[in-house]
Write an enzyme that holds these catalytic residues in place. Structure first.
Site, mmCIF file in Angstrom:
data_model
loop_
_atom_site.group_PDB
_atom_site.id
_atom_site.type_symbol
_atom_site.label_atom_id
_atom_site.label_comp_id
_atom_site.label_asym_id
_atom_site.label_seq_id
_atom_site.Cartn_x
_atom_site.Cartn_y
_atom_site.Cartn_z
ATOM 1 N N TYR A 56 -2.279 64.553 -90.875
ATOM 2 C CA TYR A 56 -0.982 65.117 -90.480
ATOM 3 C C TYR A 56 -0.839 66.578 -90.910
ATOM 4 C CZ TYR A 56 0.366 60.669 -88.615
ATOM 5 O OH TYR A 56 0.407 59.548 -87.831
ATOM 6 N N GLN A 91 8.780 60.691 -77.603
ATOM 7 C CA GLN A 91 7.815 60.025 -78.486
ATOM 8 C C GLN A 91 7.067 61.072 -79.308
ATOM 9 O OE1 GLN A 91 5.646 56.536 -76.320
ATOM 10 N NE2 GLN A 91 6.178 58.031 -74.749
ATOM 11 N N ASP A 94 6.291 66.796 -82.174
ATOM 12 C CA ASP A 94 6.308 68.260 -82.216
ATOM 13 C C ASP A 94 7.732 68.772 -81.963
ATOM 14 O OD1 ASP A 94 4.880 67.947 -78.993
ATOM 15 O OD2 ASP A 94 6.866 68.789 -79.336
ATOM 16 N N HIS A 109 9.863 58.704 -82.623
ATOM 17 C CA HIS A 109 8.701 58.505 -83.488
ATOM 18 C C HIS A 109 8.662 59.504 -84.637
ATOM 19 C CE1 HIS A 109 6.375 56.339 -80.035
ATOM 20 N NE2 HIS A 109 7.281 55.575 -80.592
ATOM 21 N N CYS A 136 9.786 64.441 -105.087
ATOM 22 C CA CYS A 136 10.860 64.421 -104.086
ATOM 23 C C CYS A 136 12.027 65.255 -104.593
ATOM 24 C CB CYS A 136 11.327 62.968 -103.865
ATOM 25 S SG CYS A 136 12.857 62.854 -102.892
ATOM 26 N N ASN A 202 3.896 62.314 -64.091
ATOM 27 C CA ASN A 202 2.726 62.239 -64.967
ATOM 28 C C ASN A 202 1.498 62.799 -64.259
ATOM 29 O OD1 ASN A 202 2.076 61.287 -67.682
ATOM 30 N ND2 ASN A 202 0.635 59.889 -66.665
ATOM 31 N N LEU A 203 0.464 63.152 -65.061
ATOM 32 C CA LEU A 203 -0.747 63.704 -64.433
ATOM 33 C C LEU A 203 -1.399 62.670 -63.522
ATOM 34 C CD1 LEU A 203 -2.484 66.294 -64.476
ATOM 35 C CD2 LEU A 203 -3.863 65.243 -66.274
ATOM 36 N N GLU A 204 -1.304 61.399 -63.976
ATOM 37 C CA GLU A 204 -1.938 60.302 -63.204
ATOM 38 C C GLU A 204 -1.102 59.047 -63.393
ATOM 39 O OE1 GLU A 204 -5.593 60.477 -65.265
ATOM 40 O OE2 GLU A 204 -4.793 59.542 -67.070
ATOM 41 N N ALA A 220 2.579 68.778 -65.645
ATOM 42 C CA ALA A 220 4.000 68.824 -66.036
ATOM 43 C C ALA A 220 4.634 70.184 -65.758
ATOM 44 C CB ALA A 220 4.144 68.468 -67.509
HETATM 45 C C1 BV8 Z 1 6.899 48.516 -83.604
HETATM 46 C C2 BV8 Z 1 3.868 58.785 -84.254
HETATM 47 C C3 BV8 Z 1 7.853 46.641 -84.589
HETATM 48 C C4 BV8 Z 1 2.770 59.140 -85.179
HETATM 49 C C5 BV8 Z 1 3.246 56.960 -82.758
HETATM 50 C C6 BV8 Z 1 -0.041 45.123 -83.525
HETATM 51 C C7 BV8 Z 1 0.412 45.506 -84.777
HETATM 52 C C8 BV8 Z 1 1.548 46.284 -84.947
HETATM 53 C C9 BV8 Z 1 2.245 46.706 -83.838
HETATM 54 C C10 BV8 Z 1 1.773 46.337 -82.590
HETATM 55 C C11 BV8 Z 1 0.660 45.548 -82.413
HETATM 56 N N1 BV8 Z 1 0.464 45.358 -81.076
HETATM 57 C C12 BV8 Z 1 1.426 46.014 -80.398
HETATM 58 C C13 BV8 Z 1 2.224 46.599 -81.307
HETATM 59 C C14 BV8 Z 1 3.328 47.409 -81.059
HETATM 60 C C15 BV8 Z 1 2.853 48.854 -81.251
HETATM 61 C C16 BV8 Z 1 2.130 49.257 -79.996
HETATM 62 O O1 BV8 Z 1 2.766 49.472 -78.989
HETATM 63 N N2 BV8 Z 1 0.780 49.339 -80.056
HETATM 64 C C17 BV8 Z 1 0.031 49.707 -78.860
HETATM 65 C C18 BV8 Z 1 -1.156 50.579 -79.237
HETATM 66 C C19 BV8 Z 1 -0.394 48.425 -78.144
HETATM 67 N N3 BV8 Z 1 4.047 49.628 -81.469
HETATM 68 C C20 BV8 Z 1 4.470 49.853 -82.729
HETATM 69 O O2 BV8 Z 1 3.873 49.532 -83.733
HETATM 70 C C21 BV8 Z 1 5.829 50.528 -82.812
HETATM 71 N N4 BV8 Z 1 6.632 49.806 -83.764
HETATM 72 O O3 BV8 Z 1 6.540 47.857 -82.657
HETATM 73 O O4 BV8 Z 1 7.614 48.033 -84.629
HETATM 74 C C22 BV8 Z 1 8.838 46.331 -85.602
HETATM 75 C C23 BV8 Z 1 9.769 45.375 -85.302
HETATM 76 C C24 BV8 Z 1 10.709 45.052 -86.251
HETATM 77 C C25 BV8 Z 1 10.682 45.700 -87.486
HETATM 78 C C26 BV8 Z 1 9.723 46.680 -87.768
HETATM 79 C C27 BV8 Z 1 8.795 46.992 -86.828
HETATM 80 C C28 BV8 Z 1 5.702 51.956 -83.333
HETATM 81 C C29 BV8 Z 1 4.961 52.798 -82.319
HETATM 82 C C30 BV8 Z 1 4.992 54.256 -82.766
HETATM 83 C C31 BV8 Z 1 3.671 54.635 -83.352
HETATM 84 N N5 BV8 Z 1 3.667 56.082 -83.603
HETATM 85 N N6 BV8 Z 1 3.286 58.268 -83.029
HETATM 86 C C32 BV8 Z 1 1.866 60.198 -84.583
HETATM 87 O O5 BV8 Z 1 2.237 60.873 -83.596
HETATM 88 O O6 BV8 Z 1 0.786 60.336 -85.161
HETATM 89 S S1 BV8 Z 1 2.658 56.464 -81.242
HETATM 90 C C33 BV8 Z 1 1.877 57.703 -80.398
HETATM 91 O O7 BV8 Z 1 1.658 57.179 -79.082
HETATM 92 C C34 BV8 Z 1 2.694 58.945 -80.172
HETATM 93 O O8 BV8 Z 1 4.035 58.828 -80.542
HETATM 94 C C35 BV8 Z 1 2.638 59.103 -78.664
HETATM 95 O O9 BV8 Z 1 3.676 59.832 -78.187
HETATM 96 C C36 BV8 Z 1 2.699 57.689 -78.307
HETATM 97 C C37 BV8 Z 1 2.483 57.344 -76.891
HETATM 98 O O10 BV8 Z 1 1.379 58.092 -76.426
HETATM 99 P P1 BV8 Z 1 1.666 59.079 -75.193
HETATM 100 O O11 BV8 Z 1 2.738 60.026 -75.581
HETATM 101 O O12 BV8 Z 1 1.892 58.259 -73.970
HETATM 102 O O13 BV8 Z 1 0.314 59.882 -75.127
HETATM 103 P P2 BV8 Z 1 -1.014 59.445 -74.353
HETATM 104 O O14 BV8 Z 1 -2.101 60.377 -74.778
HETATM 105 O O15 BV8 Z 1 -1.204 57.969 -74.490
HETATM 106 O O16 BV8 Z 1 -0.674 59.716 -72.811
HETATM 107 C C38 BV8 Z 1 -0.462 61.047 -72.365
HETATM 108 C C39 BV8 Z 1 -0.169 60.962 -70.876
HETATM 109 O O17 BV8 Z 1 0.098 62.286 -70.408
HETATM 110 C C40 BV8 Z 1 -1.346 60.439 -70.063
HETATM 111 O O18 BV8 Z 1 -0.875 59.481 -69.134
HETATM 112 C C41 BV8 Z 1 -1.881 61.678 -69.330
HETATM 113 O O19 BV8 Z 1 -2.348 61.365 -68.024
HETATM 114 C C42 BV8 Z 1 -0.641 62.535 -69.241
HETATM 115 N N7 BV8 Z 1 -0.925 63.983 -69.213
HETATM 116 C C43 BV8 Z 1 -1.920 64.652 -69.858
HETATM 117 N N8 BV8 Z 1 -1.824 65.979 -69.580
HETATM 118 C C44 BV8 Z 1 -0.751 66.131 -68.763
HETATM 119 C C45 BV8 Z 1 -0.174 64.870 -68.536
HETATM 120 N N9 BV8 Z 1 0.900 64.697 -67.746
HETATM 121 C C46 BV8 Z 1 1.433 65.807 -67.177
HETATM 122 N N10 BV8 Z 1 0.936 67.050 -67.350
HETATM 123 C C47 BV8 Z 1 -0.149 67.246 -68.133
HETATM 124 N N11 BV8 Z 1 -0.625 68.499 -68.291
#
Ligand code: BV8
Length: 234
Positions: A56, A91, A94, A109, A136, A202-204, A220
């Protein structure tokens, strides 16, 4: 396009890609270089705090001087010029929406430029490196200072406010997200249930493409300003 009055925008890493910040799941993305289990869970922080802080600290440095792009600017213009209510839920951790002028904004997030004390829950703006030996400023205890970001397995911020907005919206626009991460990836289903028009920019096609009534694919900085112009023309 008939006038919409209550608009909810969800943004993801693709919105910041053209500002130079890495996405997560593109081929050269963050999760191609790091494992979620090693750097983005509470267990990872307990197991190897230095690795997580280094991960981070590097992203914080990258976010300090980065500039918003035309897509962020268009969303800020939509919020200021549209007669209806516009809520942006990001999400992204930044600060680019704020730097472009968005005000009605939720960082579900968390934010890379804030620190959270794991002991007392105190939050504070933070631009420098975080290390385990910091005290802290609120409770004075040491070793609890972490990035104010929501890790996997942690509850995202302001979910009640977000779900209330989704239940009441008449337009939901998802921008620059792959639709992989929940609960954000489930927001389109909430908006559909509320009877809203749902659009993906979205891009795709994302994982959730089948849930959207409309989709526009491209970069975007091109498709978001054009779509905002359409919305403002009414
Ligand atoms: C929760 C912060 C429950 C940190 C992030 C097993 C164990 C534990 C949890 C789970 C599990 N299975 C499922 C879960 C739920 C889990 C989850 O969803 N997992 C996934 C992987 C299956 N979710 C969680 O754990 C969430 N919490 O469920 O809590 C709970 C319930 C009760 C009590 C307590 C708890 C928490 C999720 C948050 C995690 N933190 N980030 C950090 O940033 O380091 S997530 C991370 O992914 C980022 O926030 C990011 O924003 C987010 C999503 O990713 P995207 O933004 O979509 O980015 P990505 O690269 O994937 O896609 C980019 C897109 O842009 C692409 O489609 C691309 O084509 C497009 N693109 C690219 N360039 C361009 C473009 N589009 C337009 N123009 C361009 N130029």
């Amino acid at each position: 396009m008939t006038g919409f009055n209550r608009i909810v925008i969800l943004t993801g890493a693709g919105l910041s890609a053209e500002s130079g910040l890495s996405t997560f799941r593109d081929k050269d993305g963050i999760w191609a270089r790091y494992r979620i289990e090693d750097v983005a869970t509470p267990e990872a922080f307990a197991r190897n705090p230095t690795l997580v802080q280094d991960f981070y600290n590097a992203r914080r440095k990258g976010a300090r001087d980065v500039a918003p792009n035309a897509a962020h600017a268009a969303l800020a213009r939509l919020e200021s010029d549209h007669p209806g209510n516009v809520l942006t839920v990001t999400q992204n951790i930044d600060p680019l929406h704020e730097r472009a002028g968005s005000k009605n904004l939720i960082h579900m997030h968390g934010e890379i430029l804030r620190a959270l004390c794991a002991h007392c829950g105190g939050r504070t703006p933070w631009e420098d490196d975080l290390t385990a030996d910091l005290d802290c400023g609120r409770c004075g205890r040491t070793g609890g200072m972490r990035p104010d970001v929501v890790w996997f397995g942690e509850m995202p911020y302001q979910m009640e406010t977000i779900y209330a907005a989704l239940a009441d919206c008449d337009l939901f626009v998802s921008i620059g997200t792959s639709g992989n991460v929940y609960p954000a990836a489930g927001f389109v289903a909430e908006a559909n249930a509320a009877g809203a028009h749902t659009v993906e920019l979205n891009l795709e096609p994302s994982e959730g493409i089948s849930h959207f009534a409309e989709a526009i694919h491209g970069k975007a900085t091109e498709i978001v300003p054009a779509y905002v112009d359409r919305l403002l023309k009414g």
